[in-house]
Enzyme design. Structure first.
Site, PDB file in Angstrom:
ATOM      1  N   GLU A 185       0.840  -1.196   0.000  1.00 35.91           N
ATOM      2  CA  GLU A 185       0.000   0.000   0.000  1.00 35.91           C
ATOM      3  C   GLU A 185       0.879   1.252   0.000  1.00 35.91           C
ATOM      4  O   GLU A 185       0.670   2.184  -0.783  1.00 35.91           O
ATOM      5  CB  GLU A 185      -0.909  -0.029   1.241  1.00 35.91           C
ATOM      6  CG  GLU A 185      -1.956   1.060   1.304  1.00 35.91           C
ATOM      7  CD  GLU A 185      -2.818   0.958   2.565  1.00 35.91           C
ATOM      8  OE1 GLU A 185      -2.646   0.008   3.349  1.00 35.91           O
ATOM      9  OE2 GLU A 185      -3.660   1.852   2.758  1.00 35.91           O
TER      10      GLU A 185
HETATM   11  O1  LIG Z   1      -8.475   8.503  -3.577  1.00 35.58           O
HETATM   12  C1  LIG Z   1      -8.692   9.238  -2.624  1.00 35.58           C
HETATM   13  N1  LIG Z   1      -8.931  10.554  -2.798  1.00 35.58           N
HETATM   14  C2  LIG Z   1      -9.174  11.388  -1.758  1.00 35.58           C
HETATM   15  N2  LIG Z   1      -9.175  10.992  -0.489  1.00 35.58           N
HETATM   16  C3  LIG Z   1      -8.949   9.702  -0.233  1.00 35.58           C
HETATM   17  C4  LIG Z   1      -8.703   8.774  -1.260  1.00 35.58           C
HETATM   18  N3  LIG Z   1      -8.502   7.586  -0.702  1.00 35.58           N
HETATM   19  C5  LIG Z   1      -8.609   7.773   0.627  1.00 35.58           C
HETATM   20  N4  LIG Z   1      -8.892   9.046   0.914  1.00 35.58           N
HETATM   21  C6  LIG Z   1      -9.029   9.620   2.256  1.00 35.58           C
HETATM   22  O2  LIG Z   1      -8.486   8.680   3.183  1.00 35.58           O
HETATM   23  C7  LIG Z   1      -9.136   8.797   4.425  1.00 35.58           C
HETATM   24  C8  LIG Z   1      -9.741   7.493   4.826  1.00 35.58           C
HETATM   25  O3  LIG Z   1      -8.877   6.434   4.645  1.00 35.58           O
HETATM   26  P1  LIG Z   1      -9.384   5.019   4.178  1.00 35.58           P
HETATM   27  O4  LIG Z   1     -10.853   4.881   4.244  1.00 35.58           O
HETATM   28  O5  LIG Z   1      -8.780   4.750   2.841  1.00 35.58           O
HETATM   29  O6  LIG Z   1      -8.754   4.084   5.296  1.00 35.58           O
HETATM   30  P2  LIG Z   1      -7.590   3.011   5.217  1.00 35.58           P
HETATM   31  O7  LIG Z   1      -6.592   3.523   4.217  1.00 35.58           O
HETATM   32  O8  LIG Z   1      -7.013   2.950   6.590  1.00 35.58           O
HETATM   33  O9  LIG Z   1      -8.243   1.744   4.782  1.00 35.58           O
HETATM   34  C9  LIG Z   1     -10.167   9.864   4.235  1.00 35.58           C
HETATM   35  O10 LIG Z   1      -9.568  11.066   4.626  1.00 35.58           O
HETATM   36  C10 LIG Z   1     -10.406   9.860   2.743  1.00 35.58           C
HETATM   37  O11 LIG Z   1     -10.906  11.089   2.312  1.00 35.58           O
HETATM   38 CA   LIG Z   2      -6.613   4.507   2.194  1.00 37.91          CA
END
Ligand SMILES: O=c1[nH]cnc2c1ncn2[C@@H]1O[C@H](COP(=O)(O)OP(=O)(O)O)[C@@H](O)[C@H]1O
Ligand SMILES: [Ca+2]
Length: 442
Positions: A185
């Site tokens: 990631e």
């Molecule tokens: O492609 C993207 N564009 C804009 N913001 C993103 C994108 N992917 C993730 N985010 C942001 O990442 C945060 C949430 O992270 P996510 O749901 O991906 O958790 P994780 O990475 O821990 O699984 C939020 O602030 C969301 O707006």
């Molecule tokens: Ca993410």
């Protein structure tokens, strides 16, 4: 003289029109033809590999679809590329759409997850020309939300998505749906950011580091400048990989449970996946004194409350956060010599307190986060404000960055998009996937 000028003008316009028609014709032809050349002989779309591009013309046009199944939402990225023979691909367009909540929210009702996936697939059908559907790889990678679920529950969700993908008209392989590991990631996001800033192909341009703060996990990835960093980093923090004919040895680490939402729960004293007992509540020194509300995280509703008034909010909150982070994060001094891009919740939190422009992003220092944390916590000693978590979140971010090794003076670039492309791991992971299909020739 006058009589001569008019025919000359017509003559000139005539030539111009012919050239323009020719250029448009060639462009259309070149744009539309190579993909059929790429996939010559690939009449079956359920194969393990797409054929090597056998380019008969100047450049190929192709698409890649990546689903990001994040802990707080599912997003589709549809990338359009062009590629000249023996050159690295050019990204010409991205279409992006996001849905909430994340896939893990459907752990106990798997069938319900289908609707959102189908909705996002419709966007892909609108975007990718129909004749290219069966040559366009479709992939979903899940991150912290699914990593944190019990294995069998996560698998059921993945199986459901795979069933939907296999019924779609796009190109799917057996590995089209998976949980991505945290190192990949980070590496994928690093590829994205360095591709978009132009440092992947230009060996003279220095690479930039990447910081992502998700809901469930957080990643830091950079290309160490010195051998010492490679030699002194703990096992599992250095990964070697190949991209665009180069080999990179990257420092990349993902901390599961230290994403912003998981960190909130830990700071509040709760345990992931475990509901509170009847009448129980979580009391935190990071919330406004006397404040109480219900907070939902990973499908569980918690009753949360601030402490009694008295202590300074920032100091007591910072103490609590420091205890949580103690010995959880590897500190490396090497980061201070590099430029870093930060996104996701780093961006959202900075934008919320006005440290950067909500639309355009900007740059700030670790100190800026700390000053904002102190200021917001101070105001919250009197009233909770619109976002009761703001003191907690800013304090957490400021201490996390310092634990990772950043000095207070370190400057970060915060960007949601670069050249209209989302700063996320999705683009890097798409490159990696296309590479594994032998689709990229350079
Ligand atoms: O492609 C993207 N564009 C804009 N913001 C993103 C994108 N992917 C993730 N985010 C942001 O990442 C945060 C949430 O992270 P996510 O749901 O991906 O958790 P994780 O990475 O821990 O699984 C939020 O602030 C969301 O707006
Ligand atoms: Ca993410």
């Amino acid at each position: 003289m006058e009589a001569m000028k008019i025919p000359k003008l017509f003559y000139g316009l005539g030539i111009f029109a012919c050239v323009a028609i020719y250029v448009v014709y060639i462009k259309w032809h070149v744009d539309s033809k190579p993909i059929s050349a790429i996939t010559e002989g690939a009449t079956e779309n359920r194969r393990d590999e797409l054929d090597h591009p056998t380019l008969t013309t100047d450049h190929a046009v192709f698409y890649g679809i990546m689903f990001d199944a994040g802990s707080t939402g599912t997003r589709i990225h549809i990338f359009k590329f062009t590629q000249k023979s023996k050159e690295t691909p050019k990204l010409t367009h991205e279409t992006f759409k996001a849905l909430k909540p994340g896939l893990s929210a459907y752990a106990d009702d798997v069938d319900k997850s289908a609707q959102g996936i189908q909705e996002l697939l419709e966007v892909a059908k609108d975007e990718v020309p129909m004749e290219l559907w069966k040559f366009t790889p479709l992939v979903l990678k899940a991150t912290a939300g699914l990593r944190l679920l019990p294995g069998d529950k996560a698998q059921k969700l993945l199986d459901k998505v795979k069933e939907i993908f296999q019924a779609s008209p796009f190109f799917v392989r057996d590995d089209c749906v998976s949980i991505m590991n945290g190192t990949d990631e980070g590496i994928s996001a690093w590829i994205t950011i360095n591709f978009l800033t132009g440092s992947l192909n230009a060996s003279r341009k220095r690479s930039v580091g990447m910081l992502d703060l998700g809901g469930g996990s957080t990643q830091m990835t950079f290309l160490p400048i010195t051998e010492i960093t490679l030699q002194t980093s703990p096992a599992g923090h250095i990964t070697s990989f190949q991209m665009f004919n180069n080999t990179y040895k990257l420092y990349s680490y993902s901390y599961l449970g230290l994403g912003l939402m998981s960190a909130r729960l830990a700071i509040l004293g709760g345990i992931e996946g475990q509901a509170l007992k009847e009448g129980e509540e979580l009391i935190s020194p990071c919330l406004s004194p006397g404040f109480q509300c219900e907070w939902e995280h990973a499908e569980i509703v918690y009753r949360i409350k601030g402490q009694k008034a008295g202590e300074h909010l920032y100091e007591s909150c910072a103490n609590k956060v420091a205890k949580l982070l103690y010995k959880k994060v590897h500190k490396t001094e090497a980061v201070k010599d590099l430029d870093f891009y930060a996104f996701s919740y780093y961006y959202d939190c900075a934008a919320e307190v006005g440290l950067i422009d909500k639309g355009k992003g900007g740059s700030l220092t670790v100190s800026d986060f700390e000053i904002a944390a102190k200021y917001v916590c101070k105001t919250m000693e009197v009233k909770p404000g619109d976002n009761p978590f703001l003191c907690m979140d800013l304090t957490y971010i400021s201490l996390l960055l310092q634990e990772l090794g950043f000095p207070k003076s370190q400057v970060f670039q915060l960007a949601r998009k670069i050249d209209n492309v989302e700063t996320s791991w999705a683009l890097g992971a798409t490159f990696h996937y296309l590479d594994s299909l032998h689709r990229l020739q350079y």
